[in-house]
Design an enzyme around this catalytic site. Structure first.
Site, short mmCIF file in Angstrom:
data_model
loop_
_atom_site.label_atom_id
_atom_site.label_comp_id
_atom_site.label_asym_id
_atom_site.label_seq_id
_atom_site.Cartn_x
_atom_site.Cartn_y
_atom_site.Cartn_z
N LYS A 11 0.93 -1.30 -0.13
CA LYS A 11 -0.09 -0.16 0.01
C LYS A 11 0.71 1.32 -0.14
O LYS A 11 1.78 1.50 0.76
CB LYS A 11 -0.81 0.04 1.28
CG LYS A 11 -1.80 -1.22 1.40
CD LYS A 11 -2.63 -1.53 2.45
CE LYS A 11 -3.43 0.07 3.05
NZ LYS A 11 -4.46 -0.18 4.16
N THR A 24 -9.70 4.05 -1.85
CA THR A 24 -10.01 5.26 -0.94
C THR A 24 -11.01 6.37 -1.66
O THR A 24 -10.69 6.98 -2.61
CB THR A 24 -8.82 5.92 -0.45
OG1 THR A 24 -7.78 4.96 -0.12
CG2 THR A 24 -9.24 6.69 0.87
#
Length: 479
Positions: free
Chosen positions: A218, A276
């Site tokens: 990530k 996100t």
């Protein structure tokens, strides 16, 4: 179950979507794989969710990938005597190692690694950037700061350090316990590593997992951007985690970074997920904003392998609608007349390997001859990844005798994975490919397909052959 789109959808499971019936609905609506957030899921809940996903997989007859997302180091301040305090820009505020309730002059910071690493001039962002501090003096036990912006701070708010390289790894003790639990199940396909700073952060997980799961890094810290090529090389996939990245870097820099990361991953032949707040308003509304639709469309136009839903599917009021909307946006973009040209313009020249040359040739032949599908036999998944790297507009079927490979490829752009046993000879290889293309709805009698495989059959990494075949009236090869 045939998907009429190339980009994949990763849906996070949570309170709104943990029941098997809802997981089934999300899969039918378009979710190709599911994320279990280990920040919130206990080991027992993780195992329950895995079993429910596998039950859905068995009923659907399609390989479904599972991603376990490790929490990573959560950096937080301590508590305040009054629960929260008001601050004034320009005042002094100290973070220290004193285990006492805080006030409007100081607060406990239970992270000695931060106290030792922060240097004068470094920024400290509290509560997702709502409070901006600048370090003035440090002595390893305290950080004396000036309040640059923001007026409030309360208990246990998170701390971001955009200028500081911490000396600790990306794995906490909780992460190690969670990773052990994940590996024990032998049913998880991907592990996401949070707050990666350097390539070395991957080494411990790589050593423990020994190839049993794919490693997804990530990208949410500026330090990772500085060494991104090395991180991509050591990762199996990347996630552009725009939430924390947007806290630690200027918001206006994030869209450009998203494009750079997608293209870097495509060059490397590694899957990339954009995540996100993609449909954030759908947590509480049945339709997204126009800006959110454009955001999802941009990721699809850029050629991202997958787009992710977080709270929208985990805790929102409209999880099925969110997945349906995302699938609809992706399908519409991929039918746009400009889409093929944009995707083609981003292509990367093949590497000087036989497998890359074969994948490029399959793409060119399939589109020149307007074939119905590209079929690639892949045991380890490498051939499937190479085929997807070309971003062909023709459907790509990845046939694998390994269920774990088929599940892992569920995150990869354009791949329709099918589990099938190894071919016994060349005739069986061609007939099996034609039969599966017809059965899966990608071709009909009289259509042609192109098949890539390795000879000798069943040899991993030996893709060296192309074959064009007709689908016969019985679903087998007409050649």
């Amino acid at each position: 179950m045939k998907r009429n789109r190339k980009v994949k959808i990763l849906a996070t499971l949570g309170p709104a979507s943990s029941e098997e019936e809802m997981i089934q609905k999300l899969h039918e609506a378009g979710a190709d794989l599911f994320r279990i957030n280990m920040s919130h899921a206990s080991h027992e809940m993780m195992r329950t969710l895995i079993q429910r996903i596998r039950n859905v997989e068995q009923r659907s007859g399609r390989p479904i990938g599972i991603l376990a997302d490790l929490q990573g180091p959560k950096l937080r301040v301590g508590k305040f005597a009054a629960g929260k305090v008001d601050l004034v820009p320009g005042q002094t505020f100290t973070l220290d190692n004193k285990e006492e309730p805080g006030d409007n002059t100081r607060v406990f910071l239970p992270h000695p690694e931060i106290l030792e690493a922060v240097q004068p001039g470094h920024r400290l962002l509290i509560d997702d950037g709502r409070l901006h501090l600048r370090a003035d003096r440090t002595d390893g036990k305290s950080i004396v700061c000036t309040v640059v912006a923001g007026t409030k701070i309360s208990d246990r708010k998170g701390v971001s350090l955009p200028d500081t390289l911490l000396g600790v790894g990306a794995l906490t003790e909780k992460d190690r316990a969670d990773l052990d639990a994940v590996l024990e199940t032998d049913e998880v396909d991907w592990v996401a590593l949070s707050f990666i700073q350097r390539p070395e952060d991957l080494s411990e997980v790589r050593k423990v997992s020994r190839g049993r799961v794919g490693l997804m890094s990530k990208i949410e810290k500026p330090q990772a951007i500085e060494r991104i090529d090395e991180i991509i090389e050591l990762s199996d996939a990347l996630m552009v985690a725009r939430g924390d990245l947007g806290v630690e870097m200027p918001l206006e820099a994030v869209p450009g970074l998203q494009k750079q990361l997608i293209r870097a991953c495509r060059r490397a032949g590694k899957p990339v997920v954009v995540a996100t707040q993609m449909l954030e308003s759908m947590i509480s509304a049945p339709v997204p904003t126009r800006a959110e639709v454009s955001d999802v469309a941009t990721a699809v136009f850029e050629g991202a392998d997958a787009v992710m839903l977080s709270a929208e599917s985990a805790s929102g009021e409209y999880p099925v609608e969110a997945v349906t909307t995302m699938a609809s946006i992706a399908s519409k973009v991929e039918r746009d007349p400009h889409y093929p040209g944009i995707i083609y313009a981003q292509r990367t020249p093949p590497e000087a390997t036989g497998a890359d040359a074969i994948s490029l040739a399959a793409h060119q032949i399939a589109e020149t001859l307007q074939l119905s599908a590209i079929v690639c036999y892949t045991s380890s998944g490498t051939t499937g990844l190479r085929a997807a790297r070309e971003r062909p507009q023709v459907p790509v079927l990845a046939l694998s005798p390994v269920i774990q490979t088929a599940r892992r490829l569920s995150v990869v752009w354009g791949l329709h994975s099918v589990v099938t046993s190894d071919a016994t000879d060349l005739d069986d290889m061609v007939n099996r490919a034609c039969r599966i293309v017809a059965a899966e709805g990608f071709g009909k009698p009289g259509d042609r397909v192109i098949i890539s495989a390795g000879v000798p059959l069943g040899t991993p990494g030996a893709t060296n052959m192309l074959r064009i075949a007709y689908i016969g009236s019985d679903g087998l090869s007409g050649v």
